[in-house]
Write an enzyme that holds these catalytic residues in place. Structure first.
Site, PDB file in Angstrom:
ATOM      1  N   GLY A 191      15.518  70.219 -78.958  1.00 20.69           N
ATOM      2  CA  GLY A 191      15.259  71.098 -80.101  1.00 20.69           C
ATOM      3  C   GLY A 191      13.782  71.393 -80.316  1.00 20.69           C
ATOM      4  O   GLY A 191      13.447  72.472 -80.795  1.00 20.69           O
ATOM      5  N   PHE A 192      12.923  70.455 -79.955  1.00 21.30           N
ATOM      6  CA  PHE A 192      11.496  70.617 -80.264  1.00 21.30           C
ATOM      7  C   PHE A 192      10.636  70.000 -79.164  1.00 21.30           C
ATOM      8  O   PHE A 192      11.044  69.005 -78.557  1.00 21.30           O
ATOM      9  CB  PHE A 192      11.159  69.944 -81.605  1.00 21.30           C
ATOM     10  N   GLY A 193       9.442  70.573 -79.016  1.00 16.67           N
ATOM     11  CA  GLY A 193       8.448  69.966 -78.142  1.00 16.67           C
ATOM     12  C   GLY A 193       7.696  68.886 -78.904  1.00 16.67           C
ATOM     13  O   GLY A 193       7.818  68.755 -80.129  1.00 16.67           O
TER      14      GLY A 193
ATOM     15  N   MET B 174      17.374  78.163 -77.122  1.00 16.03           N
ATOM     16  CA  MET B 174      18.042  77.459 -78.236  1.00 16.03           C
ATOM     17  C   MET B 174      18.667  78.482 -79.168  1.00 16.03           C
ATOM     18  O   MET B 174      18.074  79.529 -79.430  1.00 16.03           O
ATOM     19  CB  MET B 174      17.022  76.635 -79.018  1.00 16.03           C
TER      20      MET B 174
ATOM     21  N   HIS C  67       9.845  76.121 -66.797  1.00 17.11           N
ATOM     22  CA  HIS C  67      10.995  75.661 -67.588  1.00 17.11           C
ATOM     23  C   HIS C  67      11.087  76.481 -68.885  1.00 17.11           C
ATOM     24  O   HIS C  67      10.124  76.541 -69.659  1.00 17.11           O
ATOM     25  CB  HIS C  67      10.818  74.176 -67.904  1.00 17.11           C
TER      26      HIS C  67
ATOM     27  N   GLY D 285       5.925  69.793 -71.664  1.00 12.97           N
ATOM     28  CA  GLY D 285       5.469  70.892 -72.521  1.00 12.97           C
ATOM     29  C   GLY D 285       4.152  70.568 -73.160  1.00 12.97           C
ATOM     30  O   GLY D 285       3.083  71.002 -72.715  1.00 12.97           O
TER      31      GLY D 285
ATOM     32  N   SER E  40       7.139  73.258 -69.604  1.00 14.24           N
ATOM     33  CA  SER E  40       8.024  73.905 -70.577  1.00 14.24           C
ATOM     34  C   SER E  40       7.192  74.843 -71.428  1.00 14.24           C
ATOM     35  O   SER E  40       6.278  74.407 -72.140  1.00 14.24           O
ATOM     36  CB  SER E  40       8.676  72.852 -71.471  1.00 14.24           C
TER      37      SER E  40
ATOM     38  N   ASP F 180      13.216  77.089 -72.367  1.00 18.80           N
ATOM     39  CA  ASP F 180      14.169  76.485 -73.297  1.00 18.80           C
ATOM     40  C   ASP F 180      14.821  77.557 -74.161  1.00 18.80           C
ATOM     41  O   ASP F 180      14.144  78.237 -74.930  1.00 18.80           O
ATOM     42  CB  ASP F 180      13.445  75.472 -74.192  1.00 18.80           C
TER      43      ASP F 180
ATOM     44  N   HIS G   6      16.961  76.198 -69.361  1.00 17.16           N
ATOM     45  CA  HIS G   6      17.648  75.078 -70.021  1.00 17.16           C
ATOM     46  C   HIS G   6      18.343  75.633 -71.263  1.00 17.16           C
ATOM     47  O   HIS G   6      17.694  75.945 -72.256  1.00 17.16           O
ATOM     48  CB  HIS G   6      16.581  74.030 -70.366  1.00 17.16           C
TER      49      HIS G   6
ATOM     50  N   MET H 103      17.786  64.330 -70.721  1.00 20.08           N
ATOM     51  CA  MET H 103      16.885  64.499 -71.866  1.00 20.08           C
ATOM     52  C   MET H 103      16.335  63.137 -72.266  1.00 20.08           C
ATOM     53  O   MET H 103      17.097  62.165 -72.420  1.00 20.08           O
ATOM     54  CB  MET H 103      17.635  65.098 -73.067  1.00 20.08           C
TER      55      MET H 103
ATOM     56  N   MET I 242      20.375  75.333 -74.540  1.00 16.49           N
ATOM     57  CA  MET I 242      20.752  74.393 -75.615  1.00 16.49           C
ATOM     58  C   MET I 242      21.508  75.229 -76.637  1.00 16.49           C
ATOM     59  O   MET I 242      20.962  75.630 -77.676  1.00 16.49           O
ATOM     60  CB  MET I 242      19.494  73.756 -76.222  1.00 16.49           C
TER      61      MET I 242
ATOM     62  N   ASP J 277      13.313  65.526 -69.084  1.00 14.44           N
ATOM     63  CA  ASP J 277      12.724  66.496 -70.024  1.00 14.44           C
ATOM     64  C   ASP J 277      12.539  65.842 -71.394  1.00 14.44           C
ATOM     65  O   ASP J 277      13.517  65.414 -72.014  1.00 14.44           O
ATOM     66  CB  ASP J 277      13.698  67.690 -70.116  1.00 14.44           C
ATOM     67  N   GLY J 278      11.282  65.776 -71.823  1.00 14.74           N
ATOM     68  CA  GLY J 278      10.984  65.310 -73.179  1.00 14.74           C
ATOM     69  C   GLY J 278      10.014  64.150 -73.217  1.00 14.74           C
ATOM     70  O   GLY J 278      10.301  63.069 -72.684  1.00 14.74           O
ATOM     71  N   GLY J 279       8.851  64.374 -73.805  1.00 14.88           N
ATOM     72  CA  GLY J 279       7.880  63.301 -73.993  1.00 14.88           C
ATOM     73  C   GLY J 279       7.239  62.802 -72.714  1.00 14.88           C
ATOM     74  O   GLY J 279       6.710  61.687 -72.685  1.00 14.88           O
TER      75      GLY J 279
END
Ligand code: DX5
Ligand code: ZN
Length: 212
Positions: A140-142, A35, A31, A195, A6, A33, A64, A135, A66, A173-175
């Site tokens: 909203g945030f990396g 937003m 990827h 990311g 990301s 993002d 992606h 998700m 959002m 996606d995420g963490g």
């Protein structure tokens, strides 16, 4: 395991070389993002910058969204011809129509689910999807922490996919990092977005291959 860095965690002052670096480092997708400051409390990039990203990338883009008003944004990004466009189910009253719109543009449609959204929400959409994006943080945030209950959800979605559309891929996606990647694989994930794990590593190639 396919790996999609990301670019939210990339150095935006050096975006061209960042994109070239991750592509040379063996990623499978890039990827992106998008937003809008409404669906999520953050604002990122629009079609002008994403167009530059596409020009620097030798790998297909995975956009992606959002955003509110998915159709408006799909039109903005259509000419860039990404491999995937995903939109959030929480924000769409007419998902079949939007999926068909994406497919008619020659792009693979995907639906994204926030961590709390029940898998049943997409049970009757799976036949028309190429990918489901789950998700594992609130969008909203990396750099946020992985929410472990998503592992159970992945297994439930995997079961639905196997029954209804085995060619539909599951993306998380995420963490994502080297600690949770094995559990994600076991649960049935095909593509991971990462990311901060990749971009905080000085060696992108090593970070990508450690996930793979
Ligand atoms: C969050 C974005 C993610 C984010 C992932 O809303 O959708 O793609 O960049 O970043 P990490 O891997 O740092 O959680
Ligand atoms: Zn994302």
């Amino acid at each position: 395991m396919l790996v999609a860095p990301s670019i939210l965690s990339a150095d935006f002052g050096n975006l061209k070389s960042e994109i070239e670096d991750i592509c040379e480092s063996g990623c499978d997708l890039v990827h992106v993002d998008v937003m809008d400051g409404h669906f999520v409390p953050n604002l990122t990039i629009g079609p002008m910058v994403v167009n530059s990203v596409a020009k620097s990338s030798t790998k297909p883009l995975d956009i992606h969204l959002m955003v509110e008003n998915n159709s408006f944004f799909i039109d903005l990004f259509a000419d860039i011809k990404p491999r995937y466009i995903s939109f959030h189910i929480e924000e769409e009253k007419h998902p079949h129509r939007v999926i068909q719109k994406i497919r008619d543009l020659g792009i693979s449609p995907a639906v994204a689910l926030n961590p709390h959204t029940r898998p049943e929400e997409i049970e009757f959409l799976i036949e028309s999807l190429d990918m489901v994006l789950l998700m594992s943080v609130n969008p909203g945030f990396g750099g946020q922490r992985f929410i472990p209950s998503v592992l159970e959800k992945i297994e439930r979605v995997k079961d639905m996919v196997d029954r209804r559309n085995p060619s539909c891929l599951i993306e998380v996606d995420g963490g994502v990092n080297d600690k949770n990647i094995s559990a994600l694989k076991r649960a049935g994930v095909d593509i991971v977005v990462a990311g901060s794990y990749i971009f905080s590593n000085s060696d992108y190639k090593k970070a990508i291959s450690s996930l793979r």
